[in-house]
Design an enzyme around this catalytic site. Structure first.
Site, mmCIF file in Angstrom:
data_model
loop_
_atom_site.group_PDB
_atom_site.id
_atom_site.type_symbol
_atom_site.label_atom_id
_atom_site.label_comp_id
_atom_site.label_asym_id
_atom_site.label_seq_id
_atom_site.Cartn_x
_atom_site.Cartn_y
_atom_site.Cartn_z
ATOM 1 N N LYS A 98 0.845 -1.193 0.000
ATOM 2 C CA LYS A 98 0.000 0.000 0.000
ATOM 3 C C LYS A 98 0.881 1.243 0.000
ATOM 4 O O LYS A 98 1.526 1.566 0.977
ATOM 5 C CB LYS A 98 -0.925 0.058 1.217
ATOM 6 C CG LYS A 98 -2.031 1.117 1.050
ATOM 7 C CD LYS A 98 -2.523 1.707 2.348
ATOM 8 C CE LYS A 98 -1.720 2.881 2.809
ATOM 9 N NZ LYS A 98 -1.853 4.091 1.934
ATOM 10 N N GLU A 174 9.642 1.281 10.801
ATOM 11 C CA GLU A 174 10.749 2.234 10.603
ATOM 12 C C GLU A 174 10.106 3.610 10.651
ATOM 13 O O GLU A 174 9.368 3.995 9.742
ATOM 14 C CB GLU A 174 11.444 1.986 9.266
ATOM 15 C CG GLU A 174 12.790 2.684 9.159
ATOM 16 C CD GLU A 174 12.715 4.009 8.448
ATOM 17 O OE1 GLU A 174 12.683 5.039 9.160
ATOM 18 O OE2 GLU A 174 12.696 4.029 7.217
ATOM 19 N N CYS A 209 13.655 11.051 7.228
ATOM 20 C CA CYS A 209 13.729 10.898 8.677
ATOM 21 C C CYS A 209 15.147 10.692 9.191
ATOM 22 O O CYS A 209 15.396 10.837 10.381
ATOM 23 C CB CYS A 209 12.812 9.778 9.158
ATOM 24 S SG CYS A 209 13.111 8.208 8.375
ATOM 25 N N GLU A 308 10.368 15.988 15.380
ATOM 26 C CA GLU A 308 10.747 15.860 13.982
ATOM 27 C C GLU A 308 10.009 16.905 13.155
ATOM 28 O O GLU A 308 8.782 16.991 13.192
ATOM 29 C CB GLU A 308 10.420 14.461 13.458
ATOM 30 C CG GLU A 308 10.888 14.220 12.044
ATOM 31 C CD GLU A 308 10.610 12.800 11.568
ATOM 32 O OE1 GLU A 308 11.485 12.226 10.899
ATOM 33 O OE2 GLU A 308 9.525 12.275 11.879
#
Length: 404
Positions: A98, A174, A209, A308
């Site tokens: 997906k 992750e 990231c 983040e």
């Protein structure tokens, strides 16, 4: 998302040699190399026969887990899909992929290529849709045996809940990062360290990231390094991503741009100093462009140092000694990657071990290939993509004990 390092053995040019990667994380070379690498590994998986008592034979076989649901984000859609699809297929699993609703086309093309290459029907399936619908359905489906996800920590928690509410499927994550980049006074080349720091945070608009979003630099060299990064930021050509001369394109959309700008505003309100950028640019184009941004005088407790941002925003923090540097580096809920610049071999070993990160780059950043694993610690996730270790996510160990 992730260590978008050079996944193939043909090492694409780094920041010292070229400003654009020809076969980097978003290029086709990395994807092709990934499928080739795992294709070559597929017939080399071995079982075990441990030494036991003379009157018994023990066999340990590695079997495919079954159906793998792979959910990948928009920032490196095809590379991250290959990091999950290739080892899952090599292990003998079937895959339901997906893609993000913001970047579905490359995944659909991958599915078509798989069919044309001769994969049997049902081995590789691509399901497009948004997270609350298609992603949730995969997470809750009782016939999905493993869920592999790359994306935000918040969504990762949803998949853990889906597993708990369904068949307790294994969930490999992750997730986000707030990667520190430590520059010590004995760095072998301060100019290169600064150039790499700038390249790392502004590559792919910082929508990565593993981006070294926290520059931790010794107070004795902090101003020199920061000035070098600021100069590089101001030199970057921001523009149309289809223009070969462009070095930084637009962010993924208006909503994301607003969130990134909110981080900048909050940081300045909390006392950080804006050195460059921090504002929209190319407003007449209709794109979500942000000028490369650097803020210093960032304190560890500031939101900018903890959360983040996922954009081209660098926070600079100064430290006075090595112990303080390690404390600052680890003072985050994330543990995906880190950088370290030093000429001392002992320091390199000791600090690398002390940093809570899945990958530590010494005197470089975003280097690597498919032989090494990639993944995070703490709230950056679990499990590993790349390398032979990725197969551990998609296989089960079965023990057979035969009494002779």
């Amino acid at each position: 998302m992730p260590g978008r390092c050079r996944s193939d053995r043909d090492r694409s040019p780094g920041p010292r040699r070229c400003r654009r990667r020809r076969a980097g994380p978003c290029g086709g070379g990395a994807v092709i190399s990934t499928f080739r690498w795992y294709g070559q590994l597929a017939d080399k998986l071995t079982d075990e026969s441990p030494h036991t008592a003379p009157d018994a034979l023990a066999l340990v076989t590695r079997e495919p887990t079954g159906v793998v649901g792979a959910v990948v984000p928009w920032n490196f859609p095809l590379t991250l899909a290959s990091w999950k699809v290739a080892p899952a297929l090599a292990a003998g699993c079937t895959v339901v992929l997906k893609p993000s609703e913001l970047s579905p086309l490359s995944a659909l093309l991958l599915g078509r290529i798989g069919t044309e290459a001769g994969l049997p029907p049902g081995v590789l399936n691509v399901v497009a849709g948004d997270g609350p619908t298609a992603g949730r359905a995969l997470g809750l489906h009782p016939d999905v045996d493993v869920l592999a996800f790359t994306g935000s920590t918040a969504v990762g928690r949803h998949f853990l809940r889906y597993a708990a509410d369904s068949n307790l499927k294994r969930v490999w994550l992750e997730l986000g990062g707030k990667s520190p980049n430590l520059v010590l006074p004995d760095a072998p080349d301060l100019d290169r360290a600064a150039a790499t720091a700038a390249w790392g945070i502004f590559f792919n608009q910082g929508e990565m990231c593993t981006a070294p979003s926290r520059l931790l630099v010794h107070s004795s060299i902090a101003e020199r390094v920061t000035e070098a990064v600021v100069r590089r930021a101001e030199e970057l050509r921001v523009g149309d991503p289809l223009d070969p001369a462009t070095e930084m394109g637009a962010l993924v959309g208006e909503n994301h741009l607003s969130r990134v700008l909110d981080h900048v505003t909050t940081a300045r309100d909390e006392g950080a100093r804006l050195r460059t950028g921090g504002a929209r640019t190319l407003t007449g184009t209709g794109g979500s462009y942000l000028s490369p941004t650097v803020l210093d005088r960032v304190a560890p407790g500031m939101r900018l140092a903890r959360e983040e941002v996922f954009g081209p925003v660098l926070s600079v923090l100064a430290f006075d000694d090595l112990d303080e540097a390690v404390r600052l580096a680890n003072a985050t809920e994330y543990g995906l990657a880190a950088g370290l610049w030093t000429s001392d071999l002992s320091t390199a070993h000791r600090v690398s071990r002390a940093l809570k990160a899945g990958t530590v780059w010494v005197n470089c950043y975003e280097e690597g290939d498919l032989t090494v694993p990639f993944g995070g610690m703490k709230q950056s996730g679990n499990g590993r993509d790349k390398s032979a270790h990725a197969l551990e996510k998609y296989t089960e160990l079965k023990t057979t004990w035969i009494q002779l």
